[in-house]
Design a protein around this motif. Structure first.
Motif, PDB file in Angstrom:
ATOM      1  N   ARG A  13       0.826  -1.199   0.000  1.00 17.52           N
ATOM      2  CA  ARG A  13       0.000   0.000   0.000  1.00 17.52           C
ATOM      3  C   ARG A  13       0.869   1.262   0.000  1.00 17.52           C
ATOM      4  O   ARG A  13       0.614   2.210  -0.733  1.00 17.52           O
ATOM      5  CB  ARG A  13      -0.922  -0.048   1.222  1.00 17.52           C
ATOM      6  CG  ARG A  13      -1.410   1.238   1.768  1.00 17.52           C
ATOM      7  CD  ARG A  13      -2.720   1.791   1.250  1.00 17.52           C
ATOM      8  NE  ARG A  13      -3.250   1.302   0.016  1.00 17.52           N
ATOM      9  CZ  ARG A  13      -4.541   1.104  -0.237  1.00 17.52           C
ATOM     10  NH1 ARG A  13      -5.417   1.336   0.672  1.00 17.52           N
ATOM     11  NH2 ARG A  13      -4.942   0.671  -1.393  1.00 17.52           N
ATOM     12  N   GLU A  54       2.151   2.004  -3.379  1.00 17.28           N
ATOM     13  CA  GLU A  54       1.132   2.582  -4.251  1.00 17.28           C
ATOM     14  C   GLU A  54       0.907   4.043  -3.942  1.00 17.28           C
ATOM     15  O   GLU A  54       0.514   4.824  -4.791  1.00 17.28           O
ATOM     16  CB  GLU A  54      -0.185   1.828  -4.098  1.00 17.28           C
ATOM     17  CG  GLU A  54      -0.147   0.476  -4.741  1.00 17.28           C
ATOM     18  CD  GLU A  54      -1.465  -0.248  -4.596  1.00 17.28           C
ATOM     19  OE1 GLU A  54      -1.757  -1.079  -5.452  1.00 17.28           O
ATOM     20  OE2 GLU A  54      -2.200   0.008  -3.614  1.00 17.28           O
ATOM     21  N   MET A  55       1.122   4.401  -2.674  1.00 15.28           N
ATOM     22  CA  MET A  55       0.915   5.797  -2.308  1.00 15.28           C
ATOM     23  C   MET A  55       2.158   6.626  -2.564  1.00 15.28           C
ATOM     24  O   MET A  55       2.245   7.768  -2.127  1.00 15.28           O
ATOM     25  CB  MET A  55       0.441   5.882  -0.860  1.00 15.28           C
ATOM     26  CG  MET A  55      -0.918   5.204  -0.728  1.00 15.28           C
ATOM     27  SD  MET A  55      -1.722   5.431   0.845  1.00 15.28           S
ATOM     28  CE  MET A  55      -2.268   7.101   0.747  1.00 15.28           C
ATOM     29  N   TYR A 107      -7.052   4.599  -3.790  1.00 14.37           N
ATOM     30  CA  TYR A 107      -5.677   4.977  -4.099  1.00 14.37           C
ATOM     31  C   TYR A 107      -5.138   4.132  -5.234  1.00 14.37           C
ATOM     32  O   TYR A 107      -4.118   4.439  -5.822  1.00 14.37           O
ATOM     33  CB  TYR A 107      -4.788   4.813  -2.869  1.00 14.37           C
ATOM     34  CG  TYR A 107      -5.073   5.844  -1.804  1.00 14.37           C
ATOM     35  CD1 TYR A 107      -4.737   7.176  -2.021  1.00 14.37           C
ATOM     36  CD2 TYR A 107      -5.682   5.499  -0.608  1.00 14.37           C
ATOM     37  CE1 TYR A 107      -5.002   8.139  -1.066  1.00 14.37           C
ATOM     38  CE2 TYR A 107      -5.946   6.456   0.349  1.00 14.37           C
ATOM     39  CZ  TYR A 107      -5.609   7.775   0.125  1.00 14.37           C
ATOM     40  OH  TYR A 107      -5.880   8.729   1.069  1.00 14.37           O
ATOM     41  N   SER A 108      -5.819   3.032  -5.508  1.00 14.16           N
ATOM     42  CA  SER A 108      -5.293   2.108  -6.497  1.00 14.16           C
ATOM     43  C   SER A 108      -6.426   1.190  -6.943  1.00 14.16           C
ATOM     44  O   SER A 108      -7.430   1.067  -6.259  1.00 14.16           O
ATOM     45  CB  SER A 108      -4.174   1.296  -5.846  1.00 14.16           C
ATOM     46  OG  SER A 108      -4.147  -0.012  -6.343  1.00 14.16           O
ATOM     47  N   THR A 164      -5.753  -1.959  -7.542  1.00 15.89           N
ATOM     48  CA  THR A 164      -5.379  -3.286  -7.082  1.00 15.89           C
ATOM     49  C   THR A 164      -6.102  -3.500  -5.765  1.00 15.89           C
ATOM     50  O   THR A 164      -5.978  -2.677  -4.874  1.00 15.89           O
ATOM     51  CB  THR A 164      -3.862  -3.371  -6.891  1.00 15.89           C
ATOM     52  OG1 THR A 164      -3.248  -2.718  -7.989  1.00 15.89           O
ATOM     53  CG2 THR A 164      -3.406  -4.792  -6.828  1.00 15.89           C
ATOM     54  N   GLU A 223     -11.977  -0.641  -3.129  1.00 17.75           N
ATOM     55  CA  GLU A 223     -11.123  -0.695  -4.306  1.00 17.75           C
ATOM     56  C   GLU A 223     -11.541  -1.816  -5.231  1.00 17.75           C
ATOM     57  O   GLU A 223     -11.504  -1.689  -6.452  1.00 17.75           O
ATOM     58  CB  GLU A 223      -9.660  -0.856  -3.881  1.00 17.75           C
ATOM     59  CG  GLU A 223      -9.126   0.427  -3.304  1.00 17.75           C
ATOM     60  CD  GLU A 223      -7.736   0.290  -2.732  1.00 17.75           C
ATOM     61  OE1 GLU A 223      -7.114   1.316  -2.493  1.00 17.75           O
ATOM     62  OE2 GLU A 223      -7.280  -0.857  -2.507  1.00 17.75           O
ATOM     63  N   TYR A 277      -1.424   8.129 -10.318  1.00 16.69           N
ATOM     64  CA  TYR A 277      -1.171   6.692 -10.247  1.00 16.69           C
ATOM     65  C   TYR A 277      -2.428   5.904 -10.613  1.00 16.69           C
ATOM     66  O   TYR A 277      -2.426   5.073 -11.504  1.00 16.69           O
ATOM     67  CB  TYR A 277      -0.702   6.325  -8.835  1.00 16.69           C
ATOM     68  CG  TYR A 277      -0.427   4.848  -8.683  1.00 16.69           C
ATOM     69  CD1 TYR A 277       0.754   4.294  -9.144  1.00 16.69           C
ATOM     70  CD2 TYR A 277      -1.367   3.999  -8.103  1.00 16.69           C
ATOM     71  CE1 TYR A 277       1.004   2.943  -9.032  1.00 16.69           C
ATOM     72  CE2 TYR A 277      -1.119   2.650  -7.978  1.00 16.69           C
ATOM     73  CZ  TYR A 277       0.067   2.123  -8.443  1.00 16.69           C
ATOM     74  OH  TYR A 277       0.301   0.780  -8.343  1.00 16.69           O
TER      75      TYR A 277
END
Ligand SMILES: Nc1nc2c(ncn2[C@@H]2O[C@H](COP(=O)(O)OP(=O)(O)OP(=O)(O)O)[C@@H](O)[C@H]2O)c(=O)[nH]1
Lengths: 75, 761
Positions: free
Chosen positions: A25, A28-29, B63-64, B66, B72, B104
């Motif tokens: 995580r 990813e951040m 945030y993603s 994945t 998510e 991202y």
């Protein structure tokens, strides 16, 4: 040394992570090997930490910071 | 001209980038909130204003793509069309002040192969911080349209709408490059996956392979359907590890390596600034001032929620009983009217009456979220939460539970650690909610002597405070126990939380969100309480007791007594043939004897009216004694006796199963007290009640025991139902109900038996 060892105001460059879900995580951040991280301050009770990464503030616990190896940047 | 084909667009982006603000701008009030089928993630959709054929979906902030949290996963599944039809267009909302991390997820969305528009939001805030962003450079580098926006002020929204109605070609994905060692293996894995399953669209194969390679969760998905693919992927991971290839962050590094130079080119920093936000933080997270401020905020919010809501609640209460009364008098008497008035209207009233508190609480929580303070409270509290195995993320759900466990349980969705989320849900109902408050108030006012302790603290206030403390401490204790013995599997709780810059809240946004959330609460809780109220009404009304003869008897007695009163007054008349004086005491009868006679007559009249008035109450009381609820109370009595509860309290507890506060009206009926809500009459009736042997039914010790029972017991159908929804199984709500009931029983038992041993009463 690890990110946990930095004092407020100090910065470090990330070398490597312990691989697990939390560090996935964090990557990813935007906390990647090579990124520079600054410890801005600690929470009132000494944990967690307030970090500055890629221009924004991210808070993680010291236990998590201990999984991130860094090299300290000289001011 | 035929109407245009319906199209759907999805808003994606990091949490807190203004997606919801933009969504509200795009859709106005044409919104619908539902859940994605099978999961608890909210599906917020609406139609574009001025273009009703365009459906806009607001995806949860991520945030993603994945999957780490449920949110998510849902965002990803919607985008690739595994939930509904895949959207025709994705609008990536990005925070201009934090472009790198925001791009991202945008780069992930671009790989899916849908048309993409980047909505560059919050350029106002970025400019304030000395950042200038060249949208045209960004557009050229990303290869998708970029629209600068200030969602809060609506700037740029029209351009965005135009662009939405004239969508670009599907975005060209995979502009970033994967490290060679890994990318060399992708074709092989893709072939393997395609050979084993055919549900993945060709355009999404590469993405699935990368996800599976990098994430255990994503790999596990294929364990059943593509075992060979899983085996091969695991083999490759090992191989990479031996060769020192960083397979875990291959994708992440590749994306950031692409994004970094782009942002460098597009963003110019005009001046280095310590932002206002940093300066506020220095104060609000200061080691002494920070916690102090948090405490003040907390107390302030509670004070406001409770005191500001009171007038509105009183008004609603009066309105509802007046409405029920009107219904009673307008419709023909009969069981249907009674059901409508006493069951349905009163039942719905039980929910509506909490709306003022809920609205206020949501307002303050929204304020804390929108300003960015919520993240700080988590930051400050995390250390304490960690001691019981939770994290700062649980602060918000647990705080909300002081108003009502339902929004609290729903707020737990923001926790991306499933174990933390479940534990938080399980302990949330231990926080004393506002439905317990009327019960606390009644019994504390009746049985805790008013006075002061050590000259400062009011004893009654102290008692109230202990109720809240007891619940809170127990919630923490329960969390620790659950973590250690029940939810033993899953990752340790961790804390990774963005501290967004402080922002000025917007009234419109705040009010809209407050209303939306309250609506969800009212509808969900309302339905359940309504159903329960109807059942309870039947239980309290049947089997029907023949109370009419009872009433007639009372009325006859009253009439006889009046007669007797008059007869007695007559004996005092100086001359047998004299007439009785007029009843009206405004007429001066002069003679003291006549005045006395007049007083006696008035007394007889007064007694008569009072007896006639009470006839109906006595009738109701007799009904509930003989009803199913009264029966259940008597069955429960032997079990509850060790806690000091008689059959009446037990019956009250049965009725409080659906909603705690109902016990007050039930006791009110049993004790034939009009206006139980007013409290004073009921208080006196409780104090006066005696067992056949003359012992009082309610002693201070019994009251404390009952209070403790209410602190711990889960008497709330709505909470159970919400917990069922949020955990997708009946198992956890059941465990929750059991552990809390057992806890309540044992605690009350200890209080009552212990108290008796100590010689208290
Ligand atoms: N200065 C500024 N603030 C904005 C802008 N757009 C949104 N905000 C503020 O940003 C905060 C977050 O906005 P939301 O719309 O709740 O963000 P979101 O992306 O829906 O957040 P999540 O619900 O957490 O996913 C609010 O306080 C908004 O008022 C903008 O263009 N400029």
């Amino acid at each position: 040394m690890t990110l946990q060892d930095l004092r407020p105001g100090e910065s470090g460059r990330i070398l490597e992570f312990e691989p697990n879900a939390v560090t996935d995580r964090l990557m990813e951040m935007g906390m990647l090997p090579g990124s520079v991280v600054q410890v801005v301050r600690l929470a009132p009770l000494g944990d967690p930490m307030d970090l500055k990464v890629r221009g924004y503030h991210l808070s993680i616990r010291k236990a998590e910071a201990a999984q991130i190896r860094i090299s300290k940047c000289e001011a | 001209m035929s109407p245009p084909d319906p199209i759907s667009i999805a808003l994606v982006g990091n949490p807190n980038v203004g997606k919801t603000t933009l969504f509200n701008r795009l859709t106005g009030l044409n919104q619908r909130i539902a859940n994605f089928p099978g999961v608890t993630v909210e599906r917020k959709s609406g139609t574009l204003t001025g273009a009703p054929h365009v459906e806009v979906i607001d995806l949860p902030g991520t945030y993603s793509l994945t999957p780490k949290s449920l949110d998510e996963r849902i965002a990803y599944e919607v985008l690739v069309g595994r939930r509904d039809k895949a959207p025709d267009l994705a609008v990536c909302v990005v925070d201009a002040g934090n472009l790198e991390r925001n791009l991202y997820v945008a780069s992930q969305v671009m790989d899916i192969g849908v048309p993409v528009i980047v909505a560059l939001n919050m350029i106002d805030a970025a400019e304030e911080n000395g950042l200038v962003i060249d949208a045209s450079v960004l557009e050229a580098e990303l290869g998708v349209p970029v629209i600068p926006l200030v969602a809060t002020r609506g700037e740029g929204v029209d351009q965005l709408k135009k662009q939405i109605l004239d969508p670009p070609e599907p975005a060209q994905g995979y502009r970033w490059s994967l490290m060679d060692a890994v990318s060399a293996k992708v074709p092989e894995l893709s072939r393997q996956l395609t050979a084993e399953v055919d549900e993945v669209q060709p355009g999404h194969i590469q993405m699935e392979v990368l996800r599976a390679l990098a994430e255990d969760n994503a790999l596990d998905v294929w364990r059943g359907s593509a075992p060979e693919f899983v085996r091969r992927t695991e083999e490759l991971r090992k191989e990479f590890a031996e060769r020192g290839v960083a397979w875990r962050h291959a994708e992440v590094s590749g994306r950031y390596a692409w994004i970094g130079p782009i942002t460098n080119k597009a963003v110019r920093r005009e001046r280095e600034s310590t932002t206002v936000s940093d300066r506020i933080d220095a104060l609000l997270t200061h080691s002494i001032f920070g916690p102090l401020f948090f405490l003040v905020i907390l107390i302030g919010v509670f004070q406001a929620v409770f005191s500001w809501a009171t007038p509105a609640m009183d008004l609603i209460e009066t309105g509802i009983s007046a409405f029920a009364g009107t219904v009673q008098s307008v419709f023909p008497p009969g069981w249907a009217t009674d059901l409508l008035a006493d069951g349905v209207i009163t039942g719905v009233g039980n929910v509506v009456v909490f709306l003022p508190q809920i609205l206020l609480l949501f307002f303050f929580l929204g304020l804390m979220e929108d300003t960015g303070y919520m993240a700080r409270s988590a930051f400050i509290m995390d250390r304490i939460m960690k001691r019981v195995g939770l994290s700062g993320g649980s602060v918000l759900p647990l705080l909300s539970s002081y108003a009502c466990a339902i929004p609290g349980i729903m707020a737990a969705r923001t926790l991306d650690n499933e174990r933390d989320r479940l534990i938080t849900i399980m302990v949330a109902p231990l926080m004393s909610c506002s439905a317990r408050l009327p019960v606390y108030t009644l019994f504390i006012a009746a049985f805790i002597p008013a006075g002061t302790l050590m000259g400062v603290f009011g004893t009654q206030g102290l008692a109230m405070f202990s109720m809240y403390m007891m619940g809170t401490v127990m919630a923490f204790g329960a969390a620790a126990v659950l973590k250690r013995f029940v939810f033993t599997k899953g990752p340790e709780s961790y804390f990774v939380m963005e501290l967004p810059p402080y922002r000025r809240p917007r009234a419109r946004q705040l009010l809209l969100r407050m209303i939306q959330r309250s609506k969800v609460f009212a509808v969900r809780a309302g339905k359940i309480i309504l159903a329960c109220s109807i059942v309870l009404w039947f239980l309290a009304s049947y089997p029907a007791v023949d109370t009419d003869s009872l009433r007639m008897q009372i009325e006859m007695q009253a009439a006889e007594q009046r007669e007797a009163g008059y007869a007695e007054a007559e004996t005092l008349l100086p001359a047998p043939d004299m007439a009785l004086p007029a009843l009206d005491d405004s007429l001066d009868v002069g003679d003291p004897v006549m005045a006395q006679i007049q007083a006696m007559m008035q007394q007889a009249e007064y007694n008569y009216t009072a007896a006639m008035d009470s006839a109906q109450l006595v009738q109701q009381s007799a009904q509930i004694r003989g009803s199913a609820i009264g029966y259940m109370g008597r069955i429960l009595e032997p079990v509850m006796q060790p806690l000091g509860f008689d059959w009446k309290i037990s019956a009250g507890l049965v009725s409080a199963f659906a909603a705690r506060e109902v016990i007050i009206s039930t006791l009110g009926i049993i004790y034939s007290v009009a206006d139980a809500e007013e409290g004073v009459a009921l208080r006196d009736a409780l104090k006066a009640d005696r067992y056949p042997d003359g012992r009082p039914v309610f002693t201070p010790l019994v009251a404390v025991s009952l209070l403790v029972f209410f602190v711990f017991a889960l008497q709330c159908m709505s909470t159970l139902a919400i917990a069922r929804r949020e955990t997708n199984t009946w198992r956890w709500p059941l465990v929750m109900w059991l552990y809390m009931t057992i806890l309540a029983y044992i605690a009350s038992l200890l209080v009552y038996q212990g108290g008796q041993l100590l010689g208290l009463s």
